[in-house]
Design a protein around this motif. Structure first.
Motif, PDB file in Angstrom:
ATOM      1  N   ARG A  14      38.304 -39.044  53.860  1.00 11.88           N
ATOM      2  CA  ARG A  14      38.113 -37.951  54.821  1.00 11.88           C
ATOM      3  C   ARG A  14      39.309 -37.002  54.899  1.00 11.88           C
ATOM      4  O   ARG A  14      39.157 -35.797  54.992  1.00 11.88           O
ATOM      5  N   THR A  15      40.524 -37.539  54.879  1.00  9.87           N
ATOM      6  CA  THR A  15      41.703 -36.695  55.103  1.00  9.87           C
ATOM      7  C   THR A  15      42.669 -36.670  53.928  1.00  9.87           C
ATOM      8  O   THR A  15      43.734 -36.066  54.023  1.00  9.87           O
ATOM      9  N   ALA A  37      37.711 -38.209  64.853  1.00 13.61           N
ATOM     10  CA  ALA A  37      37.178 -38.797  63.622  1.00 13.61           C
ATOM     11  C   ALA A  37      36.057 -39.774  63.961  1.00 13.61           C
ATOM     12  O   ALA A  37      35.958 -40.265  65.076  1.00 13.61           O
ATOM     13  N   GLU A  38      35.226 -40.036  62.965  1.00 16.72           N
ATOM     14  CA  GLU A  38      34.187 -41.045  63.128  1.00 16.72           C
ATOM     15  C   GLU A  38      34.790 -42.326  63.661  1.00 16.72           C
ATOM     16  O   GLU A  38      35.825 -42.774  63.174  1.00 16.72           O
TER      17      GLU A  38
END
Length: 172
Positions: A14-15, A37-38
């Motif tokens: 993600r990042t 975030a999730e």
């Protein structure tokens, strides 16, 4: 009994990869983004970028690795760390640290774990309980080491760090 909870998640997918840098203690303070975030959950604002400095923290600076407890109480700290299959480390270490950046009460590590690698990726979960206080942040520190105690910047895939504070600790 009431609980105050902070749950943080970081994942490379993600990042982007987290650059592993070792502090003078030979460990890396795992950093967590401030956005929603999730699976991240922080209604008590324990992972607040305004805490611990004169200007707001920005992920991935060192302060983004801190949880500032919202209450005095009995804290249950949990962590999940996934390392990519690397083959170089001969051991993986983790520890929970009170005040890892020495902002208030001074560096105090606890629950250090040392584990030999298995085949493939390294998937580890950790739990520790201790009293926590609002003026003393907590952090998750990790280390991958090779022969001769050499620190290795082995890549992380995912990390989660959680604090649940039991705020109604009974006393006799």
């Amino acid at each position: 009994m009431s609980l105050a909870i902070c749950s943080l998640k970081w994942e490379a997918a993600r990042t982007g990869r987290q650059k592993i840098t070792y502090d003078s203690d030979g460990y890396h303070l795992v950093r967590f983004p401030y956005d929603a975030a999730e699976e991240s959950y922080d209604p008590w604002k324990m992972h607040d970028p305004a805490r611990g400095g004169t200007s707001p923290s920005k992920f991935p600076d060192a302060r983004s690795g801190l949880i500032w407890p919202s209450h005095d109480g009995w804290g249950t700290l949990t962590a999940l760390v996934f390392w990519e299959a690397d083959g170089r480390p001969t051991e993986y270490r983790s520890r929970f640290v009170r005040d890892p950046l020495s902002h208030s009460t001074g560096y105090d590590s606890t629950a250090t774990t040392d584990i030999a690698p298995t085949r493939g990726g390294q998937y580890r979960s950790y739990t520790w309980q201790m009293f926590v206080h609002p003026q003393t942040p907590v952090g998750l520190k990790i280390s991958a080491r090779g022969a001769g105690d050499v620190r290795i910047a082995a890549p992380l895939m995912l990390a989660e760090f959680k604090l649940a504070i039991h705020t109604d600790v009974a006393t006799p």
